[in-house]
Design an enzyme around this catalytic site. Structure first.
Site, PDB file in Angstrom:
ATOM      1  N   ASP A  23      -0.738   3.072   0.968  1.00  0.00           N
ATOM      2  CA  ASP A  23      -1.606   2.353   1.910  1.00  0.00           C
ATOM      3  C   ASP A  23      -2.359   3.288   2.849  1.00  0.00           C
ATOM      4  O   ASP A  23      -2.664   2.937   3.987  1.00  0.00           O
ATOM      5  CB  ASP A  23      -0.799   1.344   2.755  1.00  0.00           C
ATOM      6  CG  ASP A  23       0.054   0.441   1.898  1.00  0.00           C
ATOM      7  OD1 ASP A  23      -0.465  -0.015   0.868  1.00  0.00           O
ATOM      8  OD2 ASP A  23       1.216   0.216   2.242  1.00  0.00           O
ATOM      9  N   GLY A  42      -2.092  -1.694  -4.152  1.00  0.00           N
ATOM     10  CA  GLY A  42      -3.163  -2.564  -3.662  1.00  0.00           C
ATOM     11  C   GLY A  42      -4.237  -1.694  -3.048  1.00  0.00           C
ATOM     12  O   GLY A  42      -3.997  -1.043  -2.045  1.00  0.00           O
ATOM     13  N   HIS A  43      -5.378  -1.613  -3.686  1.00  0.00           N
ATOM     14  CA  HIS A  43      -6.467  -0.777  -3.181  1.00  0.00           C
ATOM     15  C   HIS A  43      -7.623  -1.679  -2.743  1.00  0.00           C
ATOM     16  O   HIS A  43      -8.037  -2.564  -3.488  1.00  0.00           O
ATOM     17  CB  HIS A  43      -6.928   0.217  -4.248  1.00  0.00           C
ATOM     18  CG  HIS A  43      -5.875   1.232  -4.580  1.00  0.00           C
ATOM     19  ND1 HIS A  43      -5.948   2.087  -5.641  1.00  0.00           N
ATOM     20  CD2 HIS A  43      -4.711   1.515  -3.974  1.00  0.00           C
ATOM     21  CE1 HIS A  43      -4.878   2.853  -5.667  1.00  0.00           C
ATOM     22  NE2 HIS A  43      -4.106   2.514  -4.660  1.00  0.00           N
ATOM     23  N   LYS A  94      -6.615   5.070   0.208  1.00  0.00           N
ATOM     24  CA  LYS A  94      -7.112   5.851  -0.929  1.00  0.00           C
ATOM     25  C   LYS A  94      -8.309   5.166  -1.584  1.00  0.00           C
ATOM     26  O   LYS A  94      -9.244   5.829  -2.016  1.00  0.00           O
ATOM     27  CB  LYS A  94      -6.003   6.036  -1.980  1.00  0.00           C
ATOM     28  CG  LYS A  94      -4.855   6.891  -1.509  1.00  0.00           C
ATOM     29  CD  LYS A  94      -3.779   7.003  -2.565  1.00  0.00           C
ATOM     30  CE  LYS A  94      -3.034   5.725  -2.857  1.00  0.00           C
ATOM     31  NZ  LYS A  94      -2.212   5.206  -1.775  1.00  0.00           N
ATOM     32  N   GLN A  98       0.318   4.365  -4.742  1.00  0.00           N
ATOM     33  CA  GLN A  98       1.448   4.625  -3.839  1.00  0.00           C
ATOM     34  C   GLN A  98       1.211   5.938  -3.065  1.00  0.00           C
ATOM     35  O   GLN A  98       0.073   6.238  -2.759  1.00  0.00           O
ATOM     36  CB  GLN A  98       2.775   4.663  -4.617  1.00  0.00           C
ATOM     37  CG  GLN A  98       3.257   3.300  -5.074  1.00  0.00           C
ATOM     38  CD  GLN A  98       2.599   2.836  -6.355  1.00  0.00           C
ATOM     39  OE1 GLN A  98       2.491   3.588  -7.301  1.00  0.00           O
ATOM     40  NE2 GLN A  98       2.144   1.612  -6.387  1.00  0.00           N
TER      41      GLN A  98
HETATM   42  P1  IMP Z   1       8.352  -1.032  -6.172  1.00  0.00           P
HETATM   43  O1  IMP Z   1       7.352   0.008  -6.511  1.00  0.00           O
HETATM   44  O2  IMP Z   1       7.802  -2.432  -6.209  1.00  0.00           O
HETATM   45  O3  IMP Z   1       9.613  -0.891  -6.972  1.00  0.00           O
HETATM   46  O4  IMP Z   1       8.791  -0.824  -4.625  1.00  0.00           O
HETATM   47  C1  IMP Z   1       9.529   0.329  -4.193  1.00  0.00           C
HETATM   48  C2  IMP Z   1       9.106   0.733  -2.796  1.00  0.00           C
HETATM   49  O5  IMP Z   1       7.783   1.234  -2.835  1.00  0.00           O
HETATM   50  C3  IMP Z   1       9.083  -0.417  -1.779  1.00  0.00           C
HETATM   51  O6  IMP Z   1       9.411   0.104  -0.509  1.00  0.00           O
HETATM   52  C4  IMP Z   1       7.614  -0.845  -1.770  1.00  0.00           C
HETATM   53  O7  IMP Z   1       7.249  -1.462  -0.557  1.00  0.00           O
HETATM   54  C5  IMP Z   1       6.938   0.492  -1.948  1.00  0.00           C
HETATM   55  N1  IMP Z   1       5.609   0.412  -2.587  1.00  0.00           N
HETATM   56  C6  IMP Z   1       5.341   0.271  -3.895  1.00  0.00           C
HETATM   57  N2  IMP Z   1       4.008   0.273  -4.107  1.00  0.00           N
HETATM   58  C7  IMP Z   1       3.431   0.438  -2.909  1.00  0.00           C
HETATM   59  C8  IMP Z   1       2.072   0.559  -2.490  1.00  0.00           C
HETATM   60  O8  IMP Z   1       1.116   0.527  -3.265  1.00  0.00           O
HETATM   61  N3  IMP Z   1       1.863   0.722  -1.150  1.00  0.00           N
HETATM   62  C9  IMP Z   1       2.895   0.804  -0.266  1.00  0.00           C
HETATM   63  N4  IMP Z   1       4.180   0.711  -0.620  1.00  0.00           N
HETATM   64  C10 IMP Z   1       4.444   0.524  -1.931  1.00  0.00           C
END
Ligand code: IMP
Length: 430
Positions: A13, A40-41, A16, A225
């Site tokens: 977040d 989420g972009h 990017k 991420q």
């Molecule tokens: P997962 O990727 O859904 O398994 O989540 C694992 C961790 O990564 C959690 O803390 C999510 O909130 C975080 N996370 C996964 N994708 C994103 C992203 O695009 N932005 C921010 N946090 C993310």
């Protein structure tokens, strides 16, 4: 060199999407190489805001080709929905403009159900995943029972494979987690239809990109991420199940060494995180509300994918230097400088204190930071709107000083600063 890589230096977040959007203006290909619809972009062009989860955000530029690499895990339902929303927003999505790797892995509703069941079973130790099935899909890949998107080209065998996979995950759901099973037949039928729609997009993206790089075409690898969510280098176990860091761009797209140009780290002017895990510079109360925003604006600090309020805090330059080291960053783009307007004083974490000893680098990586007390440096804030400023020298003196101090702490140049969500609200620094 024609391959530039954009990486988040924090917990995702970082903004990017908008930096990719800037650089995509000069790119021929924009490629996602890891993660799935947990990302989420957001890209804002004029009064139009595009929210993307799977398709590289550079696709909103008419001249680019979007690439989804083998390092990704893809939920076809989300992908098809995103394709129609982009089309409705005037973006052309055709098999010529969007290529998906045959070696990317499939996410089905069974993965999502397992993600939810596993999170529930963790109780107080929850990771706070996005519940998009990311962990279970990557687990299946590593355990070698995943389904790759190339199998969509043979609809019958694909539907059979989906059915078998759902049956197998049902065993885990019912026996290990006391959760409801899914209907394998129904999921298989639904997915056979997705396969029919997506098959024309599936191919060998490594071949496409290698050929493009050979012809000196510009490729932009779009990280999802962030560094601190990396499976190996992040705040384990509070991480995602893939590797969002720069070296994975090669692995997740099937590109060899020798093409890399700029490796650009995107860092917010403060720090945010969604989900559980360490966050030494986290703040609460009024200051947190001020940094997070109310949620009225799409760029306030609420998850693009889940809508959860993000945890917020001061910028942590120890973690920033760590991200620079892990990714080999060549430069930084700082986003959301405008959000700091009116805060007095500003704080930046420049080290940690544990048992009376001070550290400027992490002694054992970022996983166990519970004992670490941040050492802050205070910097004067500024007042007055900066969102209309387009030149570094026009910023208030204190804002310039803040950027210059960050650059000193980082040890690499800051080349871009964003002062608002819109495409044009950006300052380039020579
Ligand atoms: P997962 O990727 O859904 O398994 O989540 C694992 C961790 O990564 C959690 O803390 C999510 O909130 C975080 N996370 C996964 N994708 C994103 C992203 O695009 N932005 C921010 N946090 C993310």
């Amino acid at each position: 060199m024609p391959l530039d890589i954009i990486i988040g230096t924090q917990w995702g977040d970082e903004g990017k999407g908008r930096i990719v959007d800037l650089l995509a203006a000069k790119a021929d290909f924009v490629a996602r190489y890891s993660g799935g619809d947990n990302a989420g972009h957001t890209v804002t062009v004029g009064d139009q805001t595009y929210k993307l989860h799977l398709i590289p955000s550079g696709i909103v530029h008419e001249h680019t080709t979007g690439i989804m690499g083998n390092g990704m895990v893809i939920n076809p339902a989300t992908l098809l929905d995103e394709m129609s929303r982009l089309r409705a927003g005037g973006v052309q999505i055709t098999p010529k403009r969007l290529r998906i790797s045959y070696a990317a892995h499939l996410i089905s509703p069974a993965h999502r159900a397992l993600d939810a069941a596993q999170e529930k079973a963790r109780g107080r130790e929850q990771i706070g995943t996005t519940l998009r099935g990311i962990g279970p899909a990557y687990t299946g890949k590593v355990a070698r029972y995943g389904i790759r998107l190339g199998q969509m080209l043979d609809q019958e065998s694909f539907a059979d494979a989906v059915k078998v996979q759902v049956e197998s995950i049902n065993q885990q759901l019912t026996h290990l987690y006391d959760a409801e099973p899914l209907d394998p037949q129904q999921v298989a039928a639904e997915y056979a239809d997705y396969a029919r729609q997506l098959a024309p997009y599936v191919g060998d993206v490594s071949l496409v990109l290698s050929e493009a790089l050979r012809r000196n075409k510009q490729v932009l690898a779009e990280g999802a991420q962030g560094t601190l969510l990396d499976l190996d280098h992040g705040t384990y176990p509070f991480v995602t199940s893939s590797s969002p860091t720069a070296p994975s761009a090669l692995l997740g797209l099937g590109i060899g060494f020798g093409h890399i140009g700029r490796v650009i780290g995107v860092t917010k002017a403060f720090q945010t995180r969604v989900g559980g895990g360490p966050f030494p510079t986290e703040v609460e109360g009024d200051l947190a509300l001020r940094l997070r925003g109310t949620g009225e604006n799409p760029w306030d600090e609420y998850g693009t994918t889940t809508g959860r309020p993000r945890r917020v805090g001061w910028l942590d330059s120890v973690l920033l230097r760590y991200a620079i080291r892990i990714n080999g960053l060549s430069e930084l783009a700082v986003t959301k400088l405008d959000v700091l307007t009116g805060l007095h004083p500003l704080k930046v974490c420049v080290g940690y204190r544990v048992n009376g000893q001070e550290y400027r680098e992490l002694p054992l990586g970022p996983s166990d930071l519970s004992q670490f007390e941040p050492v802050y440096e205070e910097l004067p804030g500024w007042d007055g709107d900066v969102t209309h400023i387009r030149s570094f020298n026009d910023l208030p003196l204190e804002a310039c000083d803040y950027i210059v101090r960050l650059e000193e702490l980082a040890g690499i140049p800051i080349t871009t600063v964003s002062v608002g969500p819109e495409r044009s609200q950006v300052i380039h620094i020579d």
